[in-house]
Enzyme design. Structure first.
Site, PDB file in Angstrom:
ATOM      1  N   PRO A 110       0.847  -1.206   0.000  1.00  0.00           N
ATOM      2  CA  PRO A 110       0.000   0.000   0.000  1.00  0.00           C
ATOM      3  C   PRO A 110       0.877   1.249   0.000  1.00  0.00           C
ATOM      4  O   PRO A 110       1.492   1.586   1.004  1.00  0.00           O
ATOM      5  CB  PRO A 110      -0.810  -0.137   1.295  1.00  0.00           C
ATOM      6  CG  PRO A 110       0.011  -1.033   2.167  1.00  0.00           C
ATOM      7  CD  PRO A 110       0.780  -1.946   1.266  1.00  0.00           C
ATOM      8  N   THR A 153       1.390   5.173  -0.268  1.00  0.00           N
ATOM      9  CA  THR A 153       0.707   6.452  -0.124  1.00  0.00           C
ATOM     10  C   THR A 153       1.018   7.348  -1.323  1.00  0.00           C
ATOM     11  O   THR A 153       2.160   7.445  -1.759  1.00  0.00           O
ATOM     12  CB  THR A 153       1.140   7.144   1.176  1.00  0.00           C
ATOM     13  OG1 THR A 153       0.899   6.260   2.269  1.00  0.00           O
ATOM     14  CG2 THR A 153       0.370   8.435   1.393  1.00  0.00           C
ATOM     15  N   GLN A 168      -5.981  -0.750   3.884  1.00  0.00           N
ATOM     16  CA  GLN A 168      -5.117  -0.519   5.045  1.00  0.00           C
ATOM     17  C   GLN A 168      -5.661   0.640   5.866  1.00  0.00           C
ATOM     18  O   GLN A 168      -5.955   1.713   5.318  1.00  0.00           O
ATOM     19  CB  GLN A 168      -3.687  -0.215   4.611  1.00  0.00           C
ATOM     20  CG  GLN A 168      -2.713  -0.153   5.781  1.00  0.00           C
ATOM     21  CD  GLN A 168      -1.295   0.165   5.351  1.00  0.00           C
ATOM     22  OE1 GLN A 168      -1.018   1.279   4.908  1.00  0.00           O
ATOM     23  NE2 GLN A 168      -0.392  -0.798   5.482  1.00  0.00           N
ATOM     24  N   CYS A 218       3.972   3.168   9.587  1.00  0.00           N
ATOM     25  CA  CYS A 218       4.101   4.526   9.062  1.00  0.00           C
ATOM     26  C   CYS A 218       5.060   5.334   9.932  1.00  0.00           C
ATOM     27  O   CYS A 218       4.858   5.469  11.144  1.00  0.00           O
ATOM     28  CB  CYS A 218       2.745   5.205   9.021  1.00  0.00           C
ATOM     29  SG  CYS A 218       2.796   6.848   8.253  1.00  0.00           S
ATOM     30  N   LYS A 267       0.983  -4.756   9.267  1.00  0.00           N
ATOM     31  CA  LYS A 267       2.278  -4.408   8.671  1.00  0.00           C
ATOM     32  C   LYS A 267       3.085  -3.632   9.706  1.00  0.00           C
ATOM     33  O   LYS A 267       2.617  -2.613  10.228  1.00  0.00           O
ATOM     34  CB  LYS A 267       2.110  -3.557   7.409  1.00  0.00           C
ATOM     35  CG  LYS A 267       3.412  -3.287   6.667  1.00  0.00           C
ATOM     36  CD  LYS A 267       3.156  -2.566   5.353  1.00  0.00           C
ATOM     37  CE  LYS A 267       4.452  -2.440   4.548  1.00  0.00           C
ATOM     38  NZ  LYS A 267       5.431  -1.533   5.161  1.00  0.00           N
ATOM     39  N   GLY A 281      11.377  -5.042   1.571  1.00  0.00           N
ATOM     40  CA  GLY A 281      12.539  -4.163   1.609  1.00  0.00           C
ATOM     41  C   GLY A 281      13.580  -4.461   0.556  1.00  0.00           C
ATOM     42  O   GLY A 281      14.086  -5.580   0.469  1.00  0.00           O
TER      43      GLY A 281
END
Length: 645
Positions: A306, A308, A360, A391, A430, A493
């Site tokens: 997800p 942003t 999410q 976040c 997450k 990652g």
């Protein structure tokens, strides 16, 4: 990934002090015949590829200027350093430069769309009655509007060709394709179909949310149970709600939203009973147990993170076309959803091509997160709901959400348990390795998350403090796989090639989540599935951008506001795409995500233009797809355009 981390430098960046021919630290290894200086690069673009500058560059020049950072970034760095060295008397209010955050971005909503705007009643062919009555501030003179309207951007309208009718009528920037001789909006009856996007916000529900008329019975029962302690069993009321009265109405628990919610003109829900009809069934009073929930079987599949801003619906359609198996909507703030904000609900929209789709949520408190989960459970179609506990931005962290929940275990537990009780779909989480750089928390949280009811956890191999200053720690992710077992753990990652994905799968994770790698090259999913490096041409990359603009016009609209919104999201994506180095130009494969490209001349003009890190060149690409930029258009990327630090 541990092997790649050992070979790659720990930090990005690269100095220009190395000898010619030696590999630069943190710089992508491009073949010498394609390298250029900064001046040669921009001269070539200014000449539009007509004159190719000389490739005879001295070693000293190559080691110095052409590997330097873009001009705008260097100026900001020099200003910050000068400010720190200046005396207090000369510059009394010097602030430390905020790393990784674009503090200079103007936060303003464009207002030029409202000037000379045609009334929506005319656009929707309801001229007999204006929606706003005497208070209407929009134009009602179509002729006057057409005098100030910009010229069409092309002869074909995407909405008209796809759906058989363009809802924007005369305001469409491609109106010539569907306007009759008298200015009427043409319709292809044989092709008229509703837009296929699902999970929209119903107007009646929006009014009820704004007036706080929606009652969340399951959430309140779950919160009452959690307040007594995690080990307490469910109350009799929670296990078997009453059929009549205000508590536990069948329509409220498991039925359709429109049956469960009152009419817009009704009074407050707390003082009114919901009348239902029909026989009472087990579905009305018996809830699904956790073991009876829908299963989320995505092991070994490619999961698009997800993202942003850039992870919008048109971008997800592009990734699905290239082989993404699982998609997730952008992070949505639960309080905004409960308030009925249209912009926040737009993040939940789902295209039919997204066969495995989740949303999410971000929040800091159990009550709002649990109520939001119940609301989404009965209003939208999703396969899973994800909690954002990764976040890192201050706006979220300082309010107790995102990464901050990793240090607030009591609230974190209540959020997971409460949402799991009210959802009929699996709940996923997450997280990051931790908040501080050398204080890992994930291995302690994973067994608890398994007990709390999480169906799957995704671990991003960095802490909040690290941001992107270090490579993802896949050795630690491998340790966490054992701690999470038998709960599936996805890793995330630094995956930019199929070799990276293969090394990630060797750690024992159930699957990989791809974030920045998909932004740099969305065809990465195809490369992983076909186990190859795709030397994609510049024309193929431009065709991908053309598809994105077409999807964007379908999603955001084909009027002036929709076109410029499509352009802004296209430019935001181009600020990532410029970091991709074509396979045919690399001395060593694959490209690594922490290596920034030096200045180079591509195999044609378009390939060179796509490598530019100047916003003006991104705008030039957008003009190839969406026509000329309006004079009042300003674009500043939300992230650092060269954020390799």
């Amino acid at each position: 990934m541990a092997e790649g981390a050992a070979e790659a430098p720990a930090e990005s960046g690269g100095g220009g002090d190395a000898a010619a021919g030696a590999p630069e630290r943190g710089v992508a290894p491009i073949k010498p015949q394609y390298l250029a200086t900064k001046e040669q690069f921009h001269e070539f673009l200014e000449a539009k590829g007509q004159e190719k500058p000389s490739q005879e560059i001295e070693a000293g020049e190559r080691g110095g200027n052409d590997l330097a950072e873009p001009e705008a970034k260097r100026i900001r760095l020099e200003d910050g350093q000068a400010g720190e060295a200046a005396e207090l008397g000369e510059r009394p209010q010097v602030q430390k430069r905020a790393r990784g955050q674009n503090k200079g971005r103007p936060h303003m909503k464009p207002t030029h769309y409202d000037k000379n705007r045609l009334c929506p009643s005319l656009v929707q062919e309801s001229a007999a009655k204006c929606f706003f009555g005497d208070r209407c501030r929009f134009l009602h003179d179509v002729g006057r509007y057409l005098e100030t309207k910009p010229s069409d951007l092309g002869p074909r309208c995407v909405l008209f060709e796809t759906f058989g009718r363009c809802p924007y009528g005369v305001t469409c920037r491609f109106a010539g394709a569907h306007l009759g001789p008298e200015g009427q909006n043409l319709v292809r009856e044989e092709r008229v179909q509703a837009p296929p996007v699902r999970n929209g916000l119903d107007r009646a529900l929006q009014q009820q949310l704004r007036k706080r008329q929606v009652r969340f019975e399951r959430a309140e029962q779950a919160l009452r149970q959690l307040s007594r302690g995690p080990g307490a069993g469910p109350s009799p009321d929670a296990a078997t709600p009453e059929v009549s009265g205000t508590e536990g109405a069948p329509g409220q628990d498991g039925g359709d939203t429109q049956q469960a919610l009152p009419e817009p003109g009704a009074g407050a829900l707390a003082s009114s009973s919901v009348q239902t009809c029909g026989p009472l069934t087990d579905e009305d009073i018996v809830r699904l147990r956790p073991c009876e929930k829908r299963k989320l079987d995505i092991g070994g599949k490619l999961y698009l993170a997800p993202l942003t801003t850039c992870g919008n619906l048109p971008f997800r359609r592009i990734c699905k076309r290239f082989g993404a198996d699982v998609t997730c909507g952008e992070m949505a703030v639960c309080t905004n959803l409960l308030q009925g904000q249209t912009s926040e609900w737009a993040l939940l929209r789902r295209h039919p091509c997204e066969d495995v789709f989740g949303v999410q949520l971000e929040g800091a408190f159990p009550d709002t997160m649990t109520k939001c989960a119940e609301l989404l459970n009965r209003t939208i179609e999703v396969d899973f709901v994800d909690i954002n506990v990764g976040c890192p931005i201050d706006l979220v962290y300082k309010k107790g959400g995102g990464c901050a929940l990793m240090n607030r275990s009591a609230k974190f537990q209540q959020i997971v348990r409460g949402m799991n009780q009210v959802l009929d779909v699996p709940l996923t989480v997450k997280i990051r390795t931790g908040v501080q750089e050398r204080v890992n928390l994930a291995h302690r949280l994973l067994p608890e998350l398994r007990e709390w009811g999480a169906a799957l956890v995704t671990l991003h191999g960095r802490s909040r403090e690290q941001r992107y200053t270090k490579l993802a720690d896949w050795q630690y992710i491998e340790q966490c796989v054992t701690a999470a077992s038998p709960m599936p753990l996805f890793g995330n990652g630094d995956i930019l090639s199929y070799e990276d994905a293969n090394r990630a799968m060797q750690t024992g994770v159930a699957g990989v989540m791809i974030a920045r790698g998909a932004l740099l090259k969305p065809w990465l999913f195809t490369e992983i599935k076909e186990q190859r490096h795709w030397d994609i041409s510049s024309s193929e990359r431009l065709a991908i951008l053309q598809d994105f603009t077409r999807y964007g016009l379908e999603h955001w609209g084909s009027d002036t506001q929709g076109v410029e919104k499509t352009r802004r999201f296209l430019l935001e994506w181009l600020s990532f795409l410029c970091r991709y180095v074509p396979v045919g130009l690399l001395e060593r494969l694959p490209q690594r995500i922490n290596e920034r490209p030096p200045y180079y001349l591509g195999r044609d003009y378009l390939e060179t233009l796509m490598a530019s890190q100047k916003a003006a060149d991104w705008i030039r690409i957008s003009e190839m797809l969406l026509g000329p930029v309006p004079p009042n258009f300003v674009f500043l990327p939300k992230h650092k355009a060269n954020a390799y630090k």
